[in-house]
Design a protein around this motif. Sequence first.
Motif, PDB file in Angstrom:
ATOM      1  N   PHE A  23       0.806  -1.212   0.000  1.00  0.00           N
ATOM      2  CA  PHE A  23       0.000   0.000   0.000  1.00  0.00           C
ATOM      3  C   PHE A  23       0.848   1.274   0.000  1.00  0.00           C
ATOM      4  O   PHE A  23       0.375   2.335  -0.371  1.00  0.00           O
ATOM      5  CB  PHE A  23      -0.995   0.005   1.159  1.00  0.00           C
ATOM      6  N   ALA A  24       2.114   1.170   0.370  1.00  0.00           N
ATOM      7  CA  ALA A  24       3.000   2.340   0.365  1.00  0.00           C
ATOM      8  C   ALA A  24       3.680   2.560  -0.981  1.00  0.00           C
ATOM      9  O   ALA A  24       4.016   3.690  -1.323  1.00  0.00           O
ATOM     10  CB  ALA A  24       4.063   2.196   1.453  1.00  0.00           C
ATOM     11  N   THR A  25       3.862   1.484  -1.751  1.00  0.00           N
ATOM     12  CA  THR A  25       4.710   1.620  -2.947  1.00  0.00           C
ATOM     13  C   THR A  25       4.112   1.125  -4.259  1.00  0.00           C
ATOM     14  O   THR A  25       4.679   1.387  -5.316  1.00  0.00           O
ATOM     15  CB  THR A  25       6.046   0.887  -2.739  1.00  0.00           C
ATOM     16  N   HIS A  26       3.013   0.403  -4.230  1.00  0.00           N
ATOM     17  CA  HIS A  26       2.403  -0.130  -5.456  1.00  0.00           C
ATOM     18  C   HIS A  26       1.001   0.458  -5.616  1.00  0.00           C
ATOM     19  O   HIS A  26       0.195   0.377  -4.689  1.00  0.00           O
ATOM     20  CB  HIS A  26       2.318  -1.656  -5.403  1.00  0.00           C
ATOM     21  N   PHE A  27       0.720   1.013  -6.786  1.00  0.00           N
ATOM     22  CA  PHE A  27      -0.543   1.727  -6.979  1.00  0.00           C
ATOM     23  C   PHE A  27      -1.311   1.183  -8.176  1.00  0.00           C
ATOM     24  O   PHE A  27      -0.727   0.713  -9.153  1.00  0.00           O
ATOM     25  CB  PHE A  27      -0.276   3.224  -7.169  1.00  0.00           C
ATOM     26  N   SER A  28      -2.624   1.265  -8.093  1.00  0.00           N
ATOM     27  CA  SER A  28      -3.523   0.874  -9.192  1.00  0.00           C
ATOM     28  C   SER A  28      -3.267  -0.549  -9.664  1.00  0.00           C
ATOM     29  O   SER A  28      -3.028  -0.799 -10.833  1.00  0.00           O
ATOM     30  CB  SER A  28      -3.394   1.844 -10.358  1.00  0.00           C
ATOM     31  N   ILE A  29      -3.362  -1.481  -8.746  1.00  0.00           N
ATOM     32  CA  ILE A  29      -3.082  -2.881  -9.053  1.00  0.00           C
ATOM     33  C   ILE A  29      -4.361  -3.571  -9.510  1.00  0.00           C
ATOM     34  O   ILE A  29      -5.322  -3.679  -8.753  1.00  0.00           O
ATOM     35  CB  ILE A  29      -2.525  -3.613  -7.818  1.00  0.00           C
ATOM     36  N   VAL A  30      -4.375  -4.019 -10.739  1.00  0.00           N
ATOM     37  CA  VAL A  30      -5.487  -4.842 -11.225  1.00  0.00           C
ATOM     38  C   VAL A  30      -5.122  -6.276 -10.872  1.00  0.00           C
ATOM     39  O   VAL A  30      -4.105  -6.796 -11.324  1.00  0.00           O
ATOM     40  CB  VAL A  30      -5.692  -4.678 -12.743  1.00  0.00           C
ATOM     41  N   VAL A  31      -5.933  -6.900 -10.055  1.00  0.00           N
ATOM     42  CA  VAL A  31      -5.607  -8.231  -9.548  1.00  0.00           C
ATOM     43  C   VAL A  31      -5.949  -9.311 -10.576  1.00  0.00           C
ATOM     44  O   VAL A  31      -6.722  -9.080 -11.512  1.00  0.00           O
ATOM     45  CB  VAL A  31      -6.332  -8.496  -8.209  1.00  0.00           C
ATOM     46  N   GLU A  32      -5.366 -10.487 -10.376  1.00  0.00           N
ATOM     47  CA  GLU A  32      -5.579 -11.607 -11.297  1.00  0.00           C
ATOM     48  C   GLU A  32      -7.053 -11.941 -11.487  1.00  0.00           C
ATOM     49  O   GLU A  32      -7.467 -12.346 -12.568  1.00  0.00           O
ATOM     50  CB  GLU A  32      -4.861 -12.857 -10.780  1.00  0.00           C
ATOM     51  N   GLU A  33      -7.845 -11.771 -10.457  1.00  0.00           N
ATOM     52  CA  GLU A  33      -9.258 -12.161 -10.509  1.00  0.00           C
ATOM     53  C   GLU A  33     -10.091 -11.257 -11.416  1.00  0.00           C
ATOM     54  O   GLU A  33     -11.199 -11.613 -11.787  1.00  0.00           O
ATOM     55  CB  GLU A  33      -9.844 -12.181  -9.092  1.00  0.00           C
ATOM     56  N   LYS A  34      -9.597 -10.077 -11.753  1.00  0.00           N
ATOM     57  CA  LYS A  34     -10.273  -9.131 -12.649  1.00  0.00           C
ATOM     58  C   LYS A  34     -11.763  -8.953 -12.273  1.00  0.00           C
ATOM     59  O   LYS A  34     -12.658  -9.157 -13.073  1.00  0.00           O
ATOM     60  CB  LYS A  34     -10.118  -9.564 -14.098  1.00  0.00           C
ATOM     61  N   TYR A  35     -11.971  -8.519 -11.042  1.00  0.00           N
ATOM     62  CA  TYR A  35     -13.334  -8.338 -10.541  1.00  0.00           C
ATOM     63  C   TYR A  35     -14.086  -7.241 -11.284  1.00  0.00           C
ATOM     64  O   TYR A  35     -13.493  -6.303 -11.821  1.00  0.00           O
ATOM     65  CB  TYR A  35     -13.306  -7.974  -9.047  1.00  0.00           C
ATOM     66  N   THR A  36     -15.398  -7.358 -11.266  1.00  0.00           N
ATOM     67  CA  THR A  36     -16.328  -6.309 -11.657  1.00  0.00           C
ATOM     68  C   THR A  36     -17.217  -6.065 -10.440  1.00  0.00           C
ATOM     69  O   THR A  36     -17.175  -6.828  -9.473  1.00  0.00           O
ATOM     70  CB  THR A  36     -17.210  -6.735 -12.845  1.00  0.00           C
ATOM     71  N   PHE A  37     -18.038  -5.006 -10.499  1.00  0.00           N
ATOM     72  CA  PHE A  37     -18.981  -4.791  -9.397  1.00  0.00           C
ATOM     73  C   PHE A  37     -19.834  -6.025  -9.163  1.00  0.00           C
ATOM     74  O   PHE A  37     -20.020  -6.461  -8.039  1.00  0.00           O
ATOM     75  CB  PHE A  37     -19.888  -3.594  -9.694  1.00  0.00           C
ATOM     76  N   ASP A  38     -20.367  -6.573 -10.228  1.00  0.00           N
ATOM     77  CA  ASP A  38     -21.247  -7.734 -10.089  1.00  0.00           C
ATOM     78  C   ASP A  38     -20.529  -8.918  -9.459  1.00  0.00           C
ATOM     79  O   ASP A  38     -21.043  -9.534  -8.525  1.00  0.00           O
ATOM     80  CB  ASP A  38     -21.809  -8.143 -11.447  1.00  0.00           C
ATOM     81  N   SER A  39     -19.331  -9.241  -9.954  1.00  0.00           N
ATOM     82  CA  SER A  39     -18.653 -10.433  -9.436  1.00  0.00           C
ATOM     83  C   SER A  39     -18.228 -10.242  -7.975  1.00  0.00           C
ATOM     84  O   SER A  39     -18.348 -11.166  -7.168  1.00  0.00           O
ATOM     85  CB  SER A  39     -17.463 -10.809 -10.319  1.00  0.00           C
ATOM     86  N   LEU A  40     -17.774  -9.042  -7.617  1.00  0.00           N
ATOM     87  CA  LEU A  40     -17.376  -8.798  -6.229  1.00  0.00           C
ATOM     88  C   LEU A  40     -18.591  -8.777  -5.302  1.00  0.00           C
ATOM     89  O   LEU A  40     -18.561  -9.351  -4.220  1.00  0.00           O
ATOM     90  CB  LEU A  40     -16.586  -7.494  -6.113  1.00  0.00           C
ATOM     91  N   ALA A  41     -19.665  -8.163  -5.730  1.00  0.00           N
ATOM     92  CA  ALA A  41     -20.885  -8.132  -4.916  1.00  0.00           C
ATOM     93  C   ALA A  41     -21.430  -9.542  -4.693  1.00  0.00           C
ATOM     94  O   ALA A  41     -21.889  -9.868  -3.599  1.00  0.00           O
ATOM     95  CB  ALA A  41     -21.936  -7.249  -5.582  1.00  0.00           C
TER      96      ALA A  41
END
Length: 153
Positions: A23-41
């Motif tokens: 959180f101090a050094t890496h920004f805007s990380i798109v994670v492997e799971e490639k979530y959307t609002f629907d999938s995360l909800a």
Amino acid sequence: MMAPVTHCAVFTHNKNTDLATLFATHFSIVVEEKYTFDSLAQLFSVIPPMKLSTTSAGRLRNQWCGLNLGDACDTSANPNTGVRKTICRIGCIGDQSPSRCVMDDFALGVGVSSCHDGYGCDATGTSTKSLHYRDKSIDEHGDFQKVAFVYVQ
């Protein structure tokens, strides 16, 4: 220790670092799971309270999901410095406009900003409540009164 098996979302970043450094050094990380609002909800089991997959499908036109976004207009921006209009530590943020980079109409996650996070539409505050959400299209916002498990690896 056995991990929970329901209401879980794994955020795989592959940065080989601890969370404080991430959180101090890496920004805007798109994670492997490639979530959307629907999938995360769905993983958090918060539908139908947000009704994102039915009511908002045609209104959510711009979204970002992942870890540690400090500025949707400049994805290299450090979320820990300066004044930010939007922030997304763990989860998703979005907007009704397809081209707007200040995403404040929709939010779901931990440390996410929206117009109803207590700090208004034009700024982020020092903290947001756990599992804050906003859905502008149905004028619904608040904090889920439940626990969702988030694993960051």
